[in-house]
Design a protein around this motif. Sequence first.
Motif, PDB file in Angstrom:
ATOM      1  N   GLN A 107       6.505  -0.970   9.689  1.00 31.87           N
ATOM      2  CA  GLN A 107       7.057   0.373   9.614  1.00 31.87           C
ATOM      3  C   GLN A 107       5.988   1.429   9.359  1.00 31.87           C
ATOM      4  OE1 GLN A 107      10.822   0.798   7.517  1.00 31.87           O
ATOM      5  NE2 GLN A 107      10.886  -1.412   7.196  1.00 31.87           N
ATOM      6  N   GLY A 108       4.740   0.975   9.321  1.00 29.71           N
ATOM      7  CA  GLY A 108       3.652   1.908   9.109  1.00 29.71           C
ATOM      8  C   GLY A 108       3.527   2.385   7.681  1.00 29.71           C
ATOM      9  N   VAL A 109       4.062   1.595   6.737  1.00 25.29           N
ATOM     10  CA  VAL A 109       4.019   1.967   5.322  1.00 25.29           C
ATOM     11  C   VAL A 109       2.892   1.218   4.626  1.00 25.29           C
ATOM     12  CG1 VAL A 109       5.289   2.040   3.141  1.00 25.29           C
ATOM     13  CG2 VAL A 109       6.505   2.380   5.316  1.00 25.29           C
ATOM     14  N   GLU A 110       2.001   1.937   3.994  1.00 27.09           N
ATOM     15  CA  GLU A 110       0.907   1.336   3.235  1.00 27.09           C
ATOM     16  C   GLU A 110       1.315   1.204   1.777  1.00 27.09           C
ATOM     17  OE1 GLU A 110      -3.798   2.156   2.079  1.00 27.09           O
ATOM     18  OE2 GLU A 110      -2.717   3.564   3.361  1.00 27.09           O
ATOM     19  N   VAL A 111       1.017   0.062   1.171  1.00 24.91           N
ATOM     20  CA  VAL A 111       1.335  -0.167  -0.238  1.00 24.91           C
ATOM     21  C   VAL A 111       0.090   0.117  -1.077  1.00 24.91           C
ATOM     22  CG1 VAL A 111       2.170  -1.803  -1.963  1.00 24.91           C
ATOM     23  CG2 VAL A 111       3.035  -1.919   0.396  1.00 24.91           C
ATOM     24  N   LYS A 112       0.249   0.964  -2.094  1.00 22.83           N
ATOM     25  CA  LYS A 112      -0.851   1.299  -2.985  1.00 22.83           C
ATOM     26  C   LYS A 112      -0.460   0.927  -4.408  1.00 22.83           C
ATOM     27  CE  LYS A 112      -2.464   5.146  -0.110  1.00 22.83           C
ATOM     28  NZ  LYS A 112      -2.738   6.612  -0.046  1.00 22.83           N
ATOM     29  N   SER A 125      12.277   8.533   9.600  1.00 25.13           N
ATOM     30  CA  SER A 125      10.914   8.031   9.444  1.00 25.13           C
ATOM     31  C   SER A 125      10.731   7.436   8.070  1.00 25.13           C
ATOM     32  CB  SER A 125       9.905   9.166   9.675  1.00 25.13           C
ATOM     33  OG  SER A 125      10.072  10.170   8.691  1.00 25.13           O
ATOM     34  N   ALA A 126       9.883   6.416   7.970  1.00 27.07           N
ATOM     35  CA  ALA A 126       9.564   5.788   6.698  1.00 27.07           C
ATOM     36  C   ALA A 126       8.499   6.619   5.992  1.00 27.07           C
ATOM     37  CB  ALA A 126       9.066   4.365   6.933  1.00 27.07           C
ATOM     38  N   PRO A 127       8.311   6.423   4.695  1.00 27.42           N
ATOM     39  CA  PRO A 127       7.249   7.150   4.005  1.00 27.42           C
ATOM     40  C   PRO A 127       5.884   6.675   4.474  1.00 27.42           C
ATOM     41  CG  PRO A 127       8.140   5.450   2.587  1.00 27.42           C
ATOM     42  CD  PRO A 127       9.025   5.499   3.798  1.00 27.42           C
ATOM     43  N   LYS A 128       4.890   7.496   4.268  1.00 27.00           N
ATOM     44  CA  LYS A 128       3.524   7.116   4.635  1.00 27.00           C
ATOM     45  C   LYS A 128       3.055   5.940   3.802  1.00 27.00           C
ATOM     46  CE  LYS A 128      -1.202   8.931   4.763  1.00 27.00           C
ATOM     47  NZ  LYS A 128      -2.059  10.112   4.484  1.00 27.00           N
ATOM     48  N   ASP A 129       3.430   5.935   2.517  1.00 33.17           N
ATOM     49  CA  ASP A 129       3.034   4.831   1.643  1.00 33.17           C
ATOM     50  C   ASP A 129       4.060   4.618   0.546  1.00 33.17           C
ATOM     51  OD1 ASP A 129       2.394   6.984  -0.159  1.00 33.17           O
ATOM     52  OD2 ASP A 129       0.382   7.065   0.704  1.00 33.17           O
ATOM     53  N   LEU A 130       3.982   3.458  -0.084  1.00 31.68           N
ATOM     54  CA  LEU A 130       4.777   3.112  -1.256  1.00 31.68           C
ATOM     55  C   LEU A 130       3.786   2.882  -2.390  1.00 31.68           C
ATOM     56  CD1 LEU A 130       7.314   2.262  -2.811  1.00 31.68           C
ATOM     57  CD2 LEU A 130       7.065  -0.037  -1.828  1.00 31.68           C
ATOM     58  N   ARG A 131       3.807   3.759  -3.388  1.00 31.73           N
ATOM     59  CA  ARG A 131       2.848   3.711  -4.487  1.00 31.73           C
ATOM     60  C   ARG A 131       3.522   3.060  -5.697  1.00 31.73           C
ATOM     61  NH1 ARG A 131       1.994   9.958  -4.761  1.00 31.73           N
ATOM     62  NH2 ARG A 131       4.260   9.689  -4.649  1.00 31.73           N
ATOM     63  N   ILE A 132       2.999   1.912  -6.122  1.00 33.68           N
ATOM     64  CA  ILE A 132       3.634   1.106  -7.170  1.00 33.68           C
ATOM     65  C   ILE A 132       2.750   1.053  -8.410  1.00 33.68           C
ATOM     66  CG2 ILE A 132       4.573  -1.153  -7.766  1.00 33.68           C
ATOM     67  CD1 ILE A 132       4.955  -1.656  -4.780  1.00 33.68           C
ATOM     68  N   GLY A 133       3.353   1.286  -9.559  1.00 32.88           N
ATOM     69  CA  GLY A 133       2.662   1.125 -10.837  1.00 32.88           C
ATOM     70  C   GLY A 133       3.025  -0.215 -11.452  1.00 32.88           C
ATOM     71  N   TYR A 134       2.043  -0.896 -12.010  1.00 33.97           N
ATOM     72  CA  TYR A 134       2.297  -2.192 -12.628  1.00 33.97           C
ATOM     73  C   TYR A 134       1.476  -2.324 -13.902  1.00 33.97           C
ATOM     74  CZ  TYR A 134      -2.250  -3.774 -10.862  1.00 33.97           C
ATOM     75  OH  TYR A 134      -3.605  -3.909 -10.630  1.00 33.97           O
ATOM     76  N   GLN A 135       1.878  -3.270 -14.742  1.00 36.42           N
ATOM     77  CA  GLN A 135       1.133  -3.574 -15.950  1.00 36.42           C
ATOM     78  C   GLN A 135       0.456  -4.933 -15.792  1.00 36.42           C
ATOM     79  OE1 GLN A 135       3.295  -2.409 -19.671  1.00 36.42           O
ATOM     80  NE2 GLN A 135       4.921  -1.797 -18.260  1.00 36.42           N
ATOM     81  N   LYS A 136      -0.388  -5.267 -16.725  1.00 32.46           N
ATOM     82  CA  LYS A 136      -1.265  -6.430 -16.565  1.00 32.46           C
ATOM     83  C   LYS A 136      -0.550  -7.756 -16.813  1.00 32.46           C
ATOM     84  CE  LYS A 136      -6.001  -7.762 -17.720  1.00 32.46           C
ATOM     85  NZ  LYS A 136      -7.167  -7.512 -18.602  1.00 32.46           N
ATOM     86  N   TYR A 137       0.627  -7.915 -16.242  1.00 36.14           N
ATOM     87  CA  TYR A 137       1.362  -9.156 -16.463  1.00 36.14           C
ATOM     88  C   TYR A 137       2.655  -9.092 -15.674  1.00 36.14           C
ATOM     89  CZ  TYR A 137       3.476 -13.084 -18.942  1.00 36.14           C
ATOM     90  OH  TYR A 137       4.047 -14.282 -19.252  1.00 36.14           O
ATOM     91  N   GLY A 196      14.796 -10.401   8.059  1.00 35.58           N
ATOM     92  CA  GLY A 196      13.902  -9.728   8.992  1.00 35.58           C
ATOM     93  C   GLY A 196      13.562  -8.351   8.496  1.00 35.58           C
ATOM     94  N   PRO A 197      12.683  -7.640   9.203  1.00 38.23           N
ATOM     95  CA  PRO A 197      12.283  -6.306   8.794  1.00 38.23           C
ATOM     96  C   PRO A 197      13.481  -5.380   8.702  1.00 38.23           C
ATOM     97  CG  PRO A 197      10.844  -7.133  10.526  1.00 38.23           C
ATOM     98  CD  PRO A 197      11.997  -8.081  10.433  1.00 38.23           C
ATOM     99  N   ALA A 198      13.551  -4.647   7.598  1.00 41.53           N
ATOM    100  CA  ALA A 198      14.634  -3.686   7.431  1.00 41.53           C
ATOM    101  C   ALA A 198      14.165  -2.319   7.906  1.00 41.53           C
ATOM    102  CB  ALA A 198      15.056  -3.629   5.962  1.00 41.53           C
ATOM    103  N   GLN A 199      15.108  -1.489   8.283  1.00 44.25           N
ATOM    104  CA  GLN A 199      14.767  -0.149   8.708  1.00 44.25           C
ATOM    105  C   GLN A 199      15.274   0.854   7.693  1.00 44.25           C
ATOM    106  OE1 GLN A 199      12.916   0.482  11.435  1.00 44.25           O
ATOM    107  NE2 GLN A 199      12.748  -1.733  11.656  1.00 44.25           N
TER     108      GLN A 199
END
Length: 322
Positions: free
Chosen positions: A62-67, A31-43, A23-26
């Motif tokens: 939790q109101g967290v946006e993933v970027k 407060s949770a961060p406004k967003d979670l910013r993730i870097g990825y490569q093309k694979y 289930g959803p974790a807390q």
Amino acid sequence: MRETSPENGVARLACGGNHRQPGPAQTTNSSAPKDLRIGYQKYGTLVMLKARGSLEKRLASQGVEVKWTEFPFGPPLLEAINVGSIDAGSVGESPPIFAQAAGADLVHVGNEPPAPTAEAIIVPKDSPIGSVAELRGKRVAVAKGSNANYLLIRLLERAGLKFGDIEVIYLPPANARAAFESGRVDAWSIRDPFLAASEKQLGARVLADGKGVVANHQFYLAARSFAEKYPEILNILIEEIDRIDQWGRLNPREVAKFLAPQIGIDLPIVELAARRLSYGVKPVSDEVLAQPQKIADTFYELKLVPRQVRVADAAWAGGRKK
């Protein structure tokens, strides 16, 4: 019945169909961060996670946006973490060593199992070079600070050569591919999917891969400040990666079918590369971190990094043990 699409329930793919979706974790903070910013490569797994959208759904409560931000290879991704442009991302074993040497405050939050055959030294199909030992005096392309850089060093040693016995041409993958095709370099030390693309499209021959020589782990890293403040957010990220991994382990051909349109590479190429992927993300251990420590020591001896790096300093204690 087993699911065969990440959109149709990766979480239910455990043997016997009894995998429990947590289930959803807390977060441990108020407060949770406004967003979670993730870097990825093309694979890889993060591409599938991004396309599936399950992480976004998990964190929405939790109101967290993933970027998401795409990077061409590992070092600039880690630099983005260091300067605060992103919070987490995935790279190979070697780039974090250079980041640590430069003073970046990062932590390893998870790793995939070894994938030694997913990188290799290749030569053009009509090249007279038949072994690594024959690279003496030749021009070899490689991305500086990459896992393939360490692979090149180890394979040369195994063939009785020193790093200085070849002419190293440091190039990022796209530039190295152009140099390889045009004949400006004699060989190329590279990873998938660029390795598979060269084999399928150019008929490149593998001189040697990493089997029995290197581990070639994939690591998930985060800014230490983010990891300490929001450990549960990173644990959720690892849990969602784990679900994709479980699906991928059971459905390698479906992985290729799913990845091909996402990364814009022909299916036969991705199928070849997908067979060499490893699945099964875990929190990092001392045993796993011993592998990049060997790389760090080697790079320091060759003066590729300016100071000795202790990889264990970038371990993270906040991961859930499985």
